[in-house]
Structures are given as structure tokens and as C-alpha cells.
Scaffold this active site. Structure first.
Site, PDB file in Angstrom:
ATOM      1  N   HIS A  50       1.631   4.392  -2.890  1.00 17.93           N
ATOM      2  CA  HIS A  50       1.836   6.029  -2.607  1.00 17.93           C
ATOM      3  C   HIS A  50       2.992   6.457  -3.092  1.00 17.93           C
ATOM      4  O   HIS A  50       3.351   7.354  -4.018  1.00 17.93           O
ATOM      5  CB  HIS A  50       1.604   6.079  -1.131  1.00 17.93           C
ATOM      6  CG  HIS A  50       0.398   6.149  -0.503  1.00 17.93           C
ATOM      7  ND1 HIS A  50      -0.678   6.643  -1.121  1.00 17.93           N
ATOM      8  CD2 HIS A  50       0.256   5.599   0.736  1.00 17.93           C
ATOM      9  CE1 HIS A  50      -1.759   6.388  -0.192  1.00 17.93           C
ATOM     10  NE2 HIS A  50      -1.251   5.773   0.729  1.00 17.93           N
ATOM     11  N   ASP A  71      -5.594   8.327   3.979  1.00 18.55           N
ATOM     12  CA  ASP A  71      -5.590   8.818   2.726  1.00 18.55           C
ATOM     13  C   ASP A  71      -6.813   9.656   2.394  1.00 18.55           C
ATOM     14  O   ASP A  71      -6.710  10.630   1.499  1.00 18.55           O
ATOM     15  CB  ASP A  71      -5.321   7.561   1.782  1.00 18.55           C
ATOM     16  CG  ASP A  71      -4.187   6.798   2.308  1.00 18.55           C
ATOM     17  OD1 ASP A  71      -3.032   7.486   2.577  1.00 18.55           O
ATOM     18  OD2 ASP A  71      -4.019   5.509   1.861  1.00 18.55           O
ATOM     19  N   HIS A  73       0.763  -1.162   0.177  1.00 15.12           N
ATOM     20  CA  HIS A  73      -0.141   0.075  -0.028  1.00 15.12           C
ATOM     21  C   HIS A  73       0.993   1.217  -0.112  1.00 15.12           C
ATOM     22  O   HIS A  73       0.810   2.085  -0.821  1.00 15.12           O
ATOM     23  CB  HIS A  73      -0.820  -0.216   1.332  1.00 15.12           C
ATOM     24  CG  HIS A  73      -1.681   1.064   1.575  1.00 15.12           C
ATOM     25  ND1 HIS A  73      -2.973   1.241   1.509  1.00 15.12           N
ATOM     26  CD2 HIS A  73      -1.330   2.407   1.989  1.00 15.12           C
ATOM     27  CE1 HIS A  73      -3.419   2.403   1.905  1.00 15.12           C
ATOM     28  NE2 HIS A  73      -2.266   3.148   2.203  1.00 15.12           N
ATOM     29  N   GLU A  74       1.821   1.070   1.141  1.00 11.77           N
ATOM     30  CA  GLU A  74       2.722   2.516   1.030  1.00 11.77           C
ATOM     31  C   GLU A  74       3.517   2.679  -0.196  1.00 11.77           C
ATOM     32  O   GLU A  74       3.806   3.571  -0.849  1.00 11.77           O
ATOM     33  CB  GLU A  74       3.734   2.302   2.202  1.00 11.77           C
ATOM     34  CG  GLU A  74       2.937   2.324   3.645  1.00 11.77           C
ATOM     35  CD  GLU A  74       1.924   3.392   3.950  1.00 11.77           C
ATOM     36  OE1 GLU A  74       2.458   4.678   3.349  1.00 11.77           O
ATOM     37  OE2 GLU A  74       1.127   3.424   4.474  1.00 11.77           O
TER      38      GLU A  74
HETATM   39 ZN    ZN Z   1      -2.097   5.171   2.535  1.00 13.08          ZN
END
Ligand code: ZN
Length: 227
Positions: A63, A162, A59-60
């Protein structure tokens, strides 16, 4: 971040774990052992936790890699018990860029969930979501709802989630950046308050999340003010 160690370097980004993360691993192992009495269950619990945090790391990276497309580098990604933190050298200030960078994380979890659903379906072990809980089913069966949860939880429109950035980016298309942050932070604090209230009457964990959101919103608002 102090008390964190580098465990890998992927795509030029250091992946680190914080000391407190080790406490969570021990805690999960011990609590699984206490409830089942077997080491196998403890190992299962720990493997599940590690798989869960692998999803958090991905997930990171979502980004970080989208941010890189806009020329923003990421110093490192650190795993904390509350989740992952990608340390971007700066936040994108163009609303469209912030929107894409913010959505990239939850999108990764949705993709993982979709891939898991396909794999489970192909192997004939896809169950209805209602029959899944975090403590039963195979590892993949348990990771599917967890990834859906990660995507939805992160999309709550409140800082430091987020969703808070998504809300600000959408607002910043119509108003000035500082004002958009202020409105998004207030929205986050209202949501924190509602969570806290519900938590008081149901789940103490919600109160903890509410506090976390409340502080995140206040911090984001003051950071932009300073800038
Ligand atoms: Zn996030």
C-alpha cells in the site's frame, strides 16, 4: 500510536510494534507449549507467527509504496494483533489511485503465495491446498495458504478491509465520493451482519470479525461525512 515501539526503518518508513502484539507472541508460545509440552514447539509457533507478520508488513508496504507513487507519504506501519496498519498521510481521492493503492496489499500476498508455490514445487514439497492446515507441514507450506487467506480476507468488500476501498473506488467512478462511501459502508455493514449471524451458529471468532467490520464501516462513513 501510543504504546508502540519502532523496530526498523525501511524505505523511509518506520515499522513499529504495538505492546499488545507482544501479548500475542507470548500467548502463541504458551499455547503451543501447553498442547505439545516442548519448548521447540513453542519456538516453532512463535517463528510461524513472526513469519506471518512479516507477510503482513510486506502487505502494508505494498500500500505504502504504491501510495508514494501518487505523492502520498506514509508516516509509519504499526503491527497490532489484528494485523498491520499503514498510516498514510492522506487517502488518495482519485478513484483509480485509491483502487491501485487498495489492491497493492492483497497483490503482495498473492505474489508471496506464488513464489512459495514455485519454491515448494521445485523442492517437491508442494501439497494440495486441502491437505494443508495451519498446524502441520513446514513453515513455507503453512505460509502458502495463509497468504492466500490474507489476500482473500482483505478483499472482502467491507471497511476497514482493502476490499471496502476497492468497492468505494469502483462506485466513485459512477457517483459522488461521499455517496460512494455511504453505499460501500452499507454494503460492509450488511456483510458484517451476515458474518455475525453465521458466527453465532458456528465460530465465535466470526462474531468478533463482524463487530470489527461493522465499526470500521460506521467510522469510514462518518469520517467522510465530516470532510
Ligand atoms: Zn491492506
Amino acid at each position: 500510536m501510543k504504546w508502540s515501539w519502532k523496530i526498523a526503518r525501511v524505505a523511509g518508513i518506520d515499522v513499529k510494534i504495538h505492546a499488545t502484539f507482544l501479548l500475542i507472541i507470548i500467548w502463541i508460545g504458551v499455547s503451543y507449549y501447553m498442547t505439545s509440552g516442548t519448548l521447540a514447539a513453542a519456538a516453532n509457533g512463535i517463528i510461524f507467527l513472526l513469519a506471518l507478520f512479516l507477510c503482513v508488513v510486506l502487505h502494508e508496504f505494498g500500500h505504502a509504496l504504491v501510495a508514494r507513487r501518487y505523492g502520498i507519504q506514509t508516516a509509519d506501519i504499526t503491527l497490532l494483533p489484528i494485523g498491520g496498519v499503514a498510516r498514510l498521510e492522506r487517502m488518495p481521492e482519485k478513484p483509480d489511485e485509491e483502487l491501485r493503492v487498495a489492491l497493492a496489499g492483497p497483490a503482495v500476498n498473492l505474489i508471496i503465495a506464488a513464489v512459495l508455490a514455485v519454491v515448494l514445487y521445485a523442492t517437491g514439497s508442494l501439497q494440495g491446498l486441502t491437505s494443508l492446515t495451519q498446524t502441520s507441514g513446514s513453515l513455507l507450506q503453512r505460509l502458502l495458504p495463509v497468504n492466500l487467506f490474507l489476500a482473500l480476507f482483505n478483499l472482502i468488500p467491507a471497511f476497514p478491509m482493502d476490499g471496502g476501498r476497492v468497492a468505494r473506488a469502483l462506485l466513485a467512478k459512477r457517483m459522488e465520493y461521499t455517496q460512494a462511501t455511504q453505499v460501500a459502508a452499507t454494503l460492509g455493514q450488511v456483510i458484517a451482519f451476515i458474518f455475525g449471524l453465521i458466527g453465532l451458529f458456528s465460530n465465535p471468532f466470526l462474531v468478533f470479525i463482524a463487530l470489527f467490520i461493522y465499526m470500521g464501516a460506521a467510522q469510514e462513513a462518518s469520517m467522510v461525512q465530516v470532510k
